[in-house]
Design an enzyme around this catalytic site. Structure first.
Site, PDB file in Angstrom:
ATOM      1  N   TYR A  79     -20.954 -36.493 -20.314  1.00 34.08           N
ATOM      2  CA  TYR A  79     -20.504 -35.333 -19.633  1.00 34.08           C
ATOM      3  C   TYR A  79     -21.790 -34.455 -19.161  1.00 34.08           C
ATOM      4  CZ  TYR A  79     -18.564 -30.481 -18.682  1.00 34.08           C
ATOM      5  OH  TYR A  79     -18.254 -29.452 -18.149  1.00 34.08           O
TER       6      TYR A  79
ATOM      7  N   GLU B 234     -11.497 -24.023 -19.009  1.00 41.53           N
ATOM      8  CA  GLU B 234     -12.402 -23.053 -19.516  1.00 41.53           C
ATOM      9  C   GLU B 234     -11.373 -21.968 -20.116  1.00 41.53           C
ATOM     10  OE1 GLU B 234     -15.406 -22.942 -20.273  1.00 41.53           O
ATOM     11  OE2 GLU B 234     -16.015 -24.621 -19.084  1.00 41.53           O
TER      12      GLU B 234
ATOM     13  N   TRP C 252     -15.626 -26.634 -26.595  1.00 44.48           N
ATOM     14  CA  TRP C 252     -15.501 -27.440 -25.413  1.00 44.48           C
ATOM     15  C   TRP C 252     -15.150 -28.916 -26.214  1.00 44.48           C
ATOM     16  CZ3 TRP C 252     -13.797 -27.904 -20.995  1.00 44.48           C
ATOM     17  CH2 TRP C 252     -14.219 -28.894 -20.060  1.00 44.48           C
TER      18      TRP C 252
END
Length: 202
Positions: free
Chosen positions: A27, A49, A57
């Site tokens: 990522y 988000e 996350w």
């Protein structure tokens, strides 16, 4: 996120946070910070988000493919037509975060995104107006909000969006390339800078 560098097995230094979970390295190297002008990807990130609020996350990233399947790849034209039955089905979907308020926010925000497209031509055109004038951050990863994220958050809320607070919006701006928040010395920072230099603002 930590504000340190760590040397990887390939000998290159990267932002230390990307070594804290298996999915983070890919990522970090290939997504985080590269400029994005695709409306559905921008919408996806704002939604994810929002789902992250109060969570990590890592949790959201591990479920991202499930989210994409559940929300039609975050095509807001389709999500805007979700109804009460759709919500109840999503509540039972163990592959996503089953938070009624956040699920309802995605559907609400899909309708709002469609309105932005009507008025601005695209979601990207609207979002990229909030790119900071100073394109090089003095101290990367030193803050969780900015004047621009506060402004974007405020304007989205005026337009009816939910779960788009300044911190959520700043994380979105970091990820979608509106700022280059990779640390000095991180191997990906210069790649992001080149991508941003070649990027055509919508």
């Amino acid at each position: 996120m930590t504000t340190q560098l760590t040397q990887g097995s390939d000998g290159n230094y990267r932002c230390s946070w990307c070594f804290s979970a298996p999915d983070f390295l890919q990522y970090h190297d290939n997504e985080w910070g590269y400029p994005v002008d695709n409306d559905f990807r921008l919408f996806e990130k704002l939604c994810l988000e929002g789902f992250q609020a109060g969570l990590s996350w890592r949790t959201i990233l591990s479920k991202r493919e499930n989210f994409r399947e559940a929300f039609h790849d975050f095509n807001f034209n389709k999500v805007a037509h979700f109804n009460r039955k759709s919500i109840e089905q999503l509540i039972t979907n163990k592959g996503i975060v089953r938070h009624r308020g956040k699920i309802e926010a995605v559907i609400n925000n899909a309708k709002c995104a469609k309105e932005i497209v009507k008025s601005e031509g695209s979601l990207a055109s609207f979002v990229w107006k909030y790119e900071p004038e100073d394109k090089v951050l003095a101290k990367p990863q030193s803050k969780s909000t900015s004047s621009e994220s506060i402004a974007l958050s405020k304007d989205l809320k005026k337009l009816g969006w939910k779960f788009v607070g300044p911190t959520t919006v700043y994380a979105f701006m970091q990820a979608m390339g509106l700022v280059n928040d990779h640390l000095e010395g991180c191997i990906t920072r210069s790649k992001i800078q080149r991508a941003r230099s070649n990027f055509i603002i919508p």
